[in-house]
Design a protein around this motif. Structure first.
Motif, PDB file in Angstrom:
ATOM      1  N   ARG A 147      33.121 -14.299  28.184  1.00 52.56           N
ATOM      2  CA  ARG A 147      32.706 -15.643  27.790  1.00 52.56           C
ATOM      3  C   ARG A 147      31.204 -15.656  27.560  1.00 52.56           C
ATOM      4  N   LYS A 148      30.767 -16.765  27.084  1.00 51.54           N
ATOM      5  CA  LYS A 148      29.348 -16.789  26.717  1.00 51.54           C
ATOM      6  C   LYS A 148      28.485 -16.763  27.972  1.00 51.54           C
TER       7      LYS A 148
ATOM      8  N   THR B 192      25.146 -13.377  23.096  1.00 50.52           N
ATOM      9  CA  THR B 192      26.568 -13.647  23.007  1.00 50.52           C
ATOM     10  C   THR B 192      27.233 -12.520  22.242  1.00 50.52           C
TER      11      THR B 192
ATOM     12  N   ASP C 178      31.063 -12.123  20.673  1.00 53.49           N
ATOM     13  CA  ASP C 178      31.314 -12.011  19.240  1.00 53.49           C
ATOM     14  C   ASP C 178      32.056 -10.728  18.904  1.00 53.49           C
TER      15      ASP C 178
ATOM     16  N   PRO D 253      44.180 -24.318  20.067  1.00 52.75           N
ATOM     17  CA  PRO D 253      43.211 -25.368  20.371  1.00 52.75           C
ATOM     18  C   PRO D 253      41.869 -24.969  19.768  1.00 52.75           C
ATOM     19  N   GLY D 254      41.047 -25.927  19.545  1.00 53.79           N
ATOM     20  CA  GLY D 254      39.686 -25.633  19.105  1.00 53.79           C
ATOM     21  C   GLY D 254      39.627 -25.052  17.708  1.00 53.79           C
ATOM     22  N   PHE D 255      38.683 -24.153  17.524  1.00 54.88           N
ATOM     23  CA  PHE D 255      38.398 -23.647  16.189  1.00 54.88           C
ATOM     24  C   PHE D 255      38.941 -22.240  15.955  1.00 54.88           C
TER      25      PHE D 255
ATOM     26  N   HIS E 252      46.962 -27.871  15.001  1.00 52.70           N
ATOM     27  CA  HIS E 252      46.333 -27.968  16.314  1.00 52.70           C
ATOM     28  C   HIS E 252      47.384 -27.874  17.408  1.00 52.70           C
TER      29      HIS E 252
ATOM     30  N   ASP F 207      23.840 -23.983  23.575  1.00 54.92           N
ATOM     31  CA  ASP F 207      24.970 -23.623  22.722  1.00 54.92           C
ATOM     32  C   ASP F 207      24.606 -22.373  21.940  1.00 54.92           C
TER      33      ASP F 207
ATOM     34  N   LEU G  32      26.755 -19.747  21.113  1.00 47.79           N
ATOM     35  CA  LEU G  32      27.775 -19.109  20.279  1.00 47.79           C
ATOM     36  C   LEU G  32      27.635 -19.542  18.834  1.00 47.79           C
TER      37      LEU G  32
ATOM     38  N   ASP H  34      29.960 -20.237  16.687  1.00 49.34           N
ATOM     39  CA  ASP H  34      30.831 -21.365  16.401  1.00 49.34           C
ATOM     40  C   ASP H  34      30.227 -22.668  16.894  1.00 49.34           C
ATOM     41  N   GLU H  35      29.644 -22.575  18.079  1.00 47.79           N
ATOM     42  CA  GLU H  35      29.065 -23.776  18.666  1.00 47.79           C
ATOM     43  C   GLU H  35      27.951 -24.313  17.793  1.00 47.79           C
TER      44      GLU H  35
ATOM     45  N   VAL I 197      29.188 -28.325  18.407  1.00 43.86           N
ATOM     46  CA  VAL I 197      30.013 -28.734  19.537  1.00 43.86           C
ATOM     47  C   VAL I 197      29.937 -27.625  20.577  1.00 43.86           C
ATOM     48  N   THR I 198      29.776 -27.998  21.819  1.00 48.56           N
ATOM     49  CA  THR I 198      29.817 -26.984  22.859  1.00 48.56           C
ATOM     50  C   THR I 198      31.262 -26.555  23.038  1.00 48.56           C
ATOM     51  N   ILE I 199      31.476 -25.250  23.110  1.00 45.18           N
ATOM     52  CA  ILE I 199      32.837 -24.761  23.236  1.00 45.18           C
ATOM     53  C   ILE I 199      33.086 -24.233  24.633  1.00 45.18           C
ATOM     54  N   ASP I 200      32.126 -23.509  25.135  1.00 48.05           N
ATOM     55  CA  ASP I 200      32.337 -22.915  26.448  1.00 48.05           C
ATOM     56  C   ASP I 200      31.203 -23.333  27.381  1.00 48.05           C
ATOM     57  N   ILE I 201      31.461 -23.156  28.640  1.00 53.10           N
ATOM     58  CA  ILE I 201      30.468 -23.471  29.663  1.00 53.10           C
ATOM     59  C   ILE I 201      29.222 -22.601  29.456  1.00 53.10           C
ATOM     60  N   ALA I 202      28.073 -23.231  29.535  1.00 52.41           N
ATOM     61  CA  ALA I 202      26.835 -22.457  29.549  1.00 52.41           C
ATOM     62  C   ALA I 202      26.273 -22.528  30.954  1.00 52.41           C
TER      63      ALA I 202
ATOM     64  N   ASP J 293      39.624 -30.329  23.403  1.00 47.68           N
ATOM     65  CA  ASP J 293      40.266 -29.025  23.268  1.00 47.68           C
ATOM     66  C   ASP J 293      39.687 -28.002  24.240  1.00 47.68           C
ATOM     67  N   PHE J 294      38.505 -28.264  24.702  1.00 47.83           N
ATOM     68  CA  PHE J 294      37.864 -27.245  25.524  1.00 47.83           C
ATOM     69  C   PHE J 294      37.829 -27.636  26.992  1.00 47.83           C
TER      70      PHE J 294
ATOM     71  N   ALA K 190      37.808 -24.923  29.590  1.00 44.50           N
ATOM     72  CA  ALA K 190      36.495 -24.368  29.928  1.00 44.50           C
ATOM     73  C   ALA K 190      35.759 -25.299  30.869  1.00 44.50           C
TER      74      ALA K 190
END
Lengths: 421, 947
Positions: free
Chosen positions: A175-176, A181, A185, A216-218, A250, B569, B571, B573-574, B579-584, B605-606, B609
């Protein structure tokens, strides 16, 4: 599946000869054969003979057996290759030169090999319906589906009656983190690559009606972009040509069970025009909504639904095919009768395939549920039933004391069913 | 590294040898100062009013004697302050300007001051002098310069009585710490006679600067008396009175001899007279200034002669207390006679007598071993006291040990109460809570407290001590330490668990900084990431460079308003989608808290996370969009505001801070703020947050309004409550289950990429227990055991980690395929059970369809989420009472006991399982959340494990 011939009398006796062709046919056969049925098919058996001198000899014969099925093994849900087969075990009921009556034999039912089936309890409407469904030309759409999240994906094939998970992909995606990151990636790229390869291998996108990417999501967008970017890079013409079949939907989770939600999506049901899984999903959804809005009109559980059927209150009956596989013919009959009763009153009976996610969800809800046409309070109904039973018992007691109650039999029709449950 | 080890490793001799050099400016520096000073002065000639020499010297010191820079700075400073600024003001660089910043920890200083106040003792070690100076500062803003001022000047006066001791570098040359400056400034401000004091201070500055260190072999006494001869600063009446009174009360005073009493009385008298009354006491007092030598040997004969020179300079009451022998019975309160008195008799009498008495007082001289032992242990004044005593008697050896005392005391440990006290040394002197960190002075070179050279020379003695005590250096020290530690693998402590727990508790108590995890939640686009980015930027955690880069980058893609959010943010994608996707995860410090920040995504959706983050949090910051219509959108059904509040509450967060953001869009309307608060308050109460644990704040994240400071005029009109950082500084820290077995639910698995920390890495939060480097831990599910190679807490390696901390562990001996997000790390002996079916007590939230038996759900537990089903509804209860057994449905708001089973994955024969414990065993491992179709339908705690 091909229907080779069919000799079914009005009373339900008789036989059909079928030729299964693929996995799904095997699933139908599995659902058709119940304990006690007579199956007749060609098989090879090793025969041992002992000569008068005492030397033993063994040879293989190709002959026809008719064991009365005592058990059958289900085709696995997740099979490697479409080598569908079903095993039926039982005692031989028709003697021939090589096999004595009562000897045990296990038949392998395989694709493209005919077999003849006659039902011990007679052909009921559900069984006949299934044969019709199974032998319908061009039945059902095949849909490919990819349900994914970051690092997990399930590649599925959906046919009318079953969902097959062809492959599950799980890669660990870091995860990030603060400071870079790149790990994420890189892992995501790797993951998409794996999914892409699996798609090429497992999804016959040229013949499928549609291919659904749900997440879900992107992630779905990223995967979609990745697939077509790769297709362009490798100039994969067939894949590029199938572009119009790909739908992004979705879903709330990356688990396979979100397929139900995904399949409910309007863009898909429109595309698939009343596919069975879409109808099932919608039926289940309706039930849940009814449960939320009017608890008294949504019943579940065999006892309760049976009561509702007795009262003619069922508008839509949701029933899983699992229940028809009951080893007890009486129980099976009861469900068949319930389906027939609902249909006879103009209601709708949806037989869910437990090879679909929606069917499994119904199985979790005891396998049977009903949406009633008018509200009924379960507790009041139960109370009435109890009183009825007490009254009946009193009468019975009176009847045994006096003459035999004639009207008790009339009442007992509904009651008898209750007793079973 | 363990402090014990540190102590053990110290090279005593080396430390002692360095001592003299560290006391102040080195010879070299002094020479540089002397050359630079006139140049600078000449350059600044034209400035009106003239800049004091002290200021010049100070800035020279700051700029490493770079005259140009110093002059420029001074000029700037001068212009800014204007002519109105009084000289002492401008010598104190503002924090922002300070070229060689030294964090001044005033609160801490005060704390120590109060602690030390009670211990004035005649032996004048650095420690004690400091305590005196402090006392003065603390008591009545009486000018401590008086004490110290005598030191520098003292050197210039020849000392008639040579002694065995070696006088280390003159105190006068010691640079003054800003702290001391500050204290002095304040004192002066409080004084009515401040002007004279200031002028005297500044006037004495040049003098002291020129002073060279006393040659070795010079009598320690010489320094003392001579300095005493110098003009002492006048004390304000008030200050003197207060000081005297305090001193008299002080416990230490009770040990001071009758002579001291007298002196104090005299001091008071002098103060009340408000005229300069030179006394005989001055000389002994002057001896204080010499830190390392045997001091109470003030040459009495000379004292009277010299003590009078400047009527304006009078001894501080404390000095009087400590040293005066003249019995001028005044108003001082009665003090119990004590043997301490004996100590001071010699001051006014003959030398021989003195020595004798010293021996009497302290008993036989300590053996060198004792001295060393004390030196090691010691920060307590007692040690110094006794060693000084020894010095007096036993010469060089004793002296060295005396000198070393403060040095070895500089270990980064916590103060210890001196238990080994020389038999007769009046043990009251021991001063717990005084970390004397001389060595930091050395380590930090000029950046230490001494970096403001003799601005107020009168203070330098005390000043030096202060620096020696290292109070203001702690931060520097810590930072340096950090730097060093960062690139070093910590050896395991190899402590037993109980010991470690005890140590951890003690450390936490002493440091006063507690770890806390903060999760930032709220509806999507409420400005969570932006607020946090802003906070980090304001705190300096996010560098200017990064910020500019983010600004540029975000503008480029047409999302200029996301500049701050991009700090978190990261990432692709973020950033693309805003949009924040995952926890920072990141961290920052407030004065009393060490905050681990978890910036959660707000998009529905997240939520997985977000749950994974919330499970690691102690306190939540809920960001609400205050702009028109947006709050409502986030709060109504389908908005995340409600769900997040429920989620964090049911994951164990008790305290919530609600930041009402974007109020700038409604021009800081109080009505809007109140409206939102009124809407949220009842809801939060219903969600289980008590009113006392709920704080509301108006915020403007983009401009940083009310984040660190509230400078928005419109907001100030109606809001003067705490800012965000103030609020976070005061959040309550929950009790940590240190004693429970270790549980770390892994929230991330990755490959370490740096050279130092490579290999398999996992991060997560310790739910319970403690962990140290070298421990063997088991990864559940699975049967693999790994060894902890490195522990990283807040990006610094640490020897251990405790419950409540977010850590990154670098493991050895395990293949990463055995680790996954959701794995729980636990001790090999006490693995967490794997569960497929369990009963749970659940609270049903607002849901669309009621729960019935067999409802397919997703089960969330820390970072795991698995398909499951509510297989049985066992009972509905209300207020702990079962009201209905085997219900058919669970409607919203119900509390029920249910059986939950994990669903086997289709076609797979493997039975699914999840590492779980009952809530009774481990609260954090027993909390689950239940979601269905993208909404959270229930939260629960595990009651019983079935299989």
């Amino acid at each position: 599946m091909k229907l080779v011939n069919k000799h079914i009398e009005k009373d339900g006796s008789g036989y059909v000869t079928l030729r299964p062709e693929d996995d799904e046919d095997m699933w139908h056969v599995y659902n058709l054969i119940s304990e006690g049925d007579e199956v007749r098919a060609l098989a090879i058996r090793r025969v041992q003979t002992v000569s008068s001198t005492g030397s033993s000899d063994s040879f293989r014969v190709r002959t026809t057996f008719s064991p009365a099925a005592s058990s059958s093994t289900t085709p696995g849900g997740e099979k490697k290759e479409p080598t569908a087969s079903l095993q039926v075990t039982g005692k031989v009921v028709n003697e021939n030169d090589y096999v004595r009556l009562g000897a045990f034999h296990t038949l392998d039912l395989e694709a493209n090999r005919d077999f003849r089936l006659s039902k011990s309890s007679g052909w009921d409407s559900v069984a006949i319906e299934r044969i019709e469904e199974a032998t319908k030309e061009g039945r059902g759409a095949e849909v490919g589906a990819i349900v994914l999240g970051e690092g997990t994906a399930a590649i599925c094939l959906l046919s009318e009656h079953m969902t097959t998970v062809r492959q599950r992909i799980e890669t660990s995606v870091p995860r990030k983190r603060k400071g870079g990151t790149s790990g994420h990636d890189k892992a995501m790229d790797n993951f998409f690559q794996t999914v892409y390869q699996a798609v090429l291998r497992l999804l016959p996108f040229q013949t499928l009606k549609a291919i659904v990417i749900a997440s879900p999501g992107f992630t779905k967008d990223s995967l979609y972009d990745y697939i077509f970017q790769q297709a362009t890079l490798t100039s994969n013409k067939p894949l590029l040509a199938s572009r119009s079949k790909w739908i992004k939907v979705h879903s709330n989770t990356p688990h396979v069970h979100s397929l139900v939600e995904a399949m409910r999506a309007p863009e898909i049901s429109k595309m698939l025009q009343g596919g069975k899984f879409a109808r099932e999903g919608q039926g289940l959804d309706r039930f849940h909504k009814m449960l939320a809005s009017d608890e008294l009109r949504a019943w579940y559980g065999p006892e309760h639904v049976a009561l509702a059927v007795d009262r003619g209150a069922v508008g839509t009956l949701l029933i899983s095919d699992d229940l028809f596989r009951s080893s007890d013919p009486v129980t099976r009959n009861r469900y068949v009768e319930m389906v027939e009763a609902v249909r006879s009153r103009g209601g709708e009976a949806l037989i869910f395939s437990s090879m679909h996610e929606s069917g499994q969800q119904l199985n979790l809800l005891t396998g049977i549920a009903a949406i009633l046409t008018y509200p009924l309070d379960v507790e009041i109904v139960e109370m009435e039933e109890r009183e009825e039973k007490e009254r009946l018992e009193r009468e019975k007691a009176g009847a045994t004391a006096g003459e035999g109650g004639a009207d008790g039999g009339g009442e007992g029709e509904g009651e008898g069913e209750g007793g079973f449950l | 590294m363990s402090r014990h080890r540190y102590v053990r490793n110290i090279d005593l001799d080396a430390e002692m040898a360095d001592e003299s050099e560290e006391e102040g400016m080195s010879q070299e520096e002094r020479a540089q100062m002397i050359t630079a000073m006139p140049i600078a002065r000449a350059l600044l000639k034209d400035v009106r009013p003239p800049i004091s020499d002290d200021a010049i010297a100070d800035s020279l010191w700051h700029y490493w004697f770079d005259v140009d820079k110093a002059v420029t700075w001074l000029r700037k400073d001068w212009e800014k302050k204007g002519a109105s600024a009084s000289p002492p003001d401008n010598i104190l660089p503002t924090p922002a300007q300070s070229p060689r910043p030294r964090p001044a920890k005033r609160p801490r200083l005060h704390a120590v001051q109060t602690e030390r106040e009670s211990s004035p003792q005649p032996p004048l070690s650095a420690l004690q002098r400091l305590s005196i100076a402090r006392k003065e500062a603390g008591v009545g803003r009486s000018p401590s310069p008086a004490i110290a001022s005598s030191a520098p000047t003292g050197d210039s006066i020849s000392s008639p009585t040579p002694r065995t001791g070696v006088v280390p570098t003159s105190e006068g040359t010691k640079p003054m710490s800003k702290l001391a400056l500050l204290a002095q400034k304040r004192k002066e401000a409080a004084q009515t006679a401040s002007i004279s004091a200031a002028s005297s201070a500044s006037s004495s500055a040049p003098l002291s600067r020129v002073v060279t260190p006393a040659p070795p072999g010079a009598s320690p006494a010489a320094a003392g008396p001579s300095s005493a001869a110098l003009p002492a600063k006048p004390l304000s009446k008030l200050a003197q009175k207060m000081a005297a009174a305090r001193a008299a009360k002080a416990e230490a005073v009770t040990q001071a001899g009758a002579t001291e009493q007298d002196q104090s009385r005299e001091g008071v008298g002098a103060a009340s007279n408000a005229d300069s009354t030179p006394t005989d006491n001055v000389p002994p007092e002057a001896t204080d200034v010499d830190p390392t030598t045997s001091l109470f040997i003030g040459t009495p004969e000379q004292a009277p002669d010299r003590a009078v020179p400047d009527p304006a300079h009078r001894p501080s009451p404390f000095f009087s207390l400590l040293t005066s022998t003249s019995a001028s019975p005044k108003s001082s309160p009665p003090v119990e006679p004590d043997s301490g008195r004996i100590l001071h008799l010699p001051f006014v009498r003959d030398q021989a007598g003195l020595e004798r008495r010293v021996r009497e007082a302290f008993g036989a001289a300590d053996s060198p071993d004792d001295i060393v032992l004390r030196a090691r242990q010691g920060r307590a004044g007692t040690a110094t006291l006794s060693t000084t005593a020894t010095t007096a008697g036993a010469g060089a050896k004793g002296k060295t040990s005396g000198g070393s005392t403060p040095k070895s005391a500089s270990l980064p440990g916590k103060p210890r109460v001196q238990t080994v006290v020389a038999g007769t040394s009046k043990s009251t002197v021991s001063q717990p809570g005084t970390p004397a960190k001389k060595h930091s002075v050395k380590a930090s070179a000029s950046s230490s407290g001494g970096s403001t050279p003799k601005v107020a020379p009168s203070l330098t003695g005390a000043q030096a001590d202060l620096a020696g005590l290292h109070l203001d250096e702690e931060v520097d020290e810590a930072e340096r330490e950090k730097e060093r530690e960062r690139y070093r693998e910590k050896p395991g402590l190899n402590m037993r668990q109980e010991e470690l727990v005890a140590k951890v508790k003690k450390d936490e108590e002493e440091s006063g900084k507690k770890n806390i995890s903060l999760i930032v939640v709220g509806h999507v686009d409420a400005g969570k990431s932006t607020l946090m980015g802003r906070l980090l930027y304001d705190l300096g955690e996010l560098s200017e460079r990064e910020k500019t880069a983010n600004e540029r980058g975000s503008k480029k893609v047409g999302k200029g308003s996301f500049a701050f959010a991009w700090g978190l943010d990261a990432l692709g994608d973020e950033r693309d989608r805003g949009v924040t996707i995952d926890i920072a995860t990141t961290h920052f410090n407030t004065p009393h808290r060490n905050v681990t920040l978890l910036d959660a995504p707000g998009h529905r959706d997240f939520i997985p996370a977000m749950i994974s983050g919330a499970a690691q949090a102690d306190v939540a910051l809920m960001v609400v969009d205050g702009s028109p219509g947006e709050f409502e959108a986030g709060f109504e059904r389908g908005g995340q505001t409600r769900e997040h509040a429920w989620l964090v509450r049911s994951l164990g967060v008790r305290e919530i801070v609600v930041g009402i953001n974007k109020l700038d869009l409604v021009s800081w309307s109080q009505d809007r703020y109140d409206e939102i608060v009124d809407a949220l308050r009842p809801f939060l109460v219903s969600a289980g947050f008590t009113a006392s644990k709920t704080t509301f704040l108006p915020l403007g994240a983009m401009e940083g309004v009310n984040v660190l400071v509230n400078e928005e005029a419109l907001l100030k009109e109606w809001y003067n409550g705490p800012t965000l950082i103030d609020t976070l500084d005061q959040v309550e820290v929950p009790e940590r289950p240190f004693e429970s077995p270790l549980r770390i639910p892994v929230s991330n698995v990755f490959k370490g990429q740096t050279a130092v920390a490579s290999g398999v890495a996992v991060s997560g939060r310790l739910c319970s227990g403690v962990l140290q480097v070298g421990d063997r831990i088991r990864a559940v599910p699975g049967d693999e055991v790994a060894q902890v190679r490195t522990i990283e807490v807040d990006e610094d390696s640490a020897p251990y980690a405790v419950a409540g901390q977010n850590v990154t562990l670098y493991l050895s001996g395990i293949d990463p395929i055995h680790l996954a997000i959701g794995t729980v790390l636990c001790p090999t002996s006490l693995p967490v059970p794997l569960v497929t079916q369990f009963t749970a007590q659940i609270l049903v939230f607002d849901l669309q369809c009621p729960i019935i038996a067999g409802t397919p759900v997703e089960l969330f537990h820390h970072s795991m989420n698995l398909p499951a089903t509510i297989s049985k509804l066992l009972a509905i209860s209300e207020r702990g009472q079962v009201v209905k057994k085997n219900p058919r449905v669970l409607q919203k708001g119900a509390t029920a006991t249910v059986e939950i089973s994990l669903r086997p994955t289709q076609g797979s024969t493997r039975t699914p399982s999840i590492p779980l414990e009952t809530a009774a065993e481990n609260k954090e491992m027993g909390r689950v959340l239940i979601r269905r179709g993208g909404e959270t339908i229930a939260a629960g705690v595990v009651m019983e494990i079935i299989s």
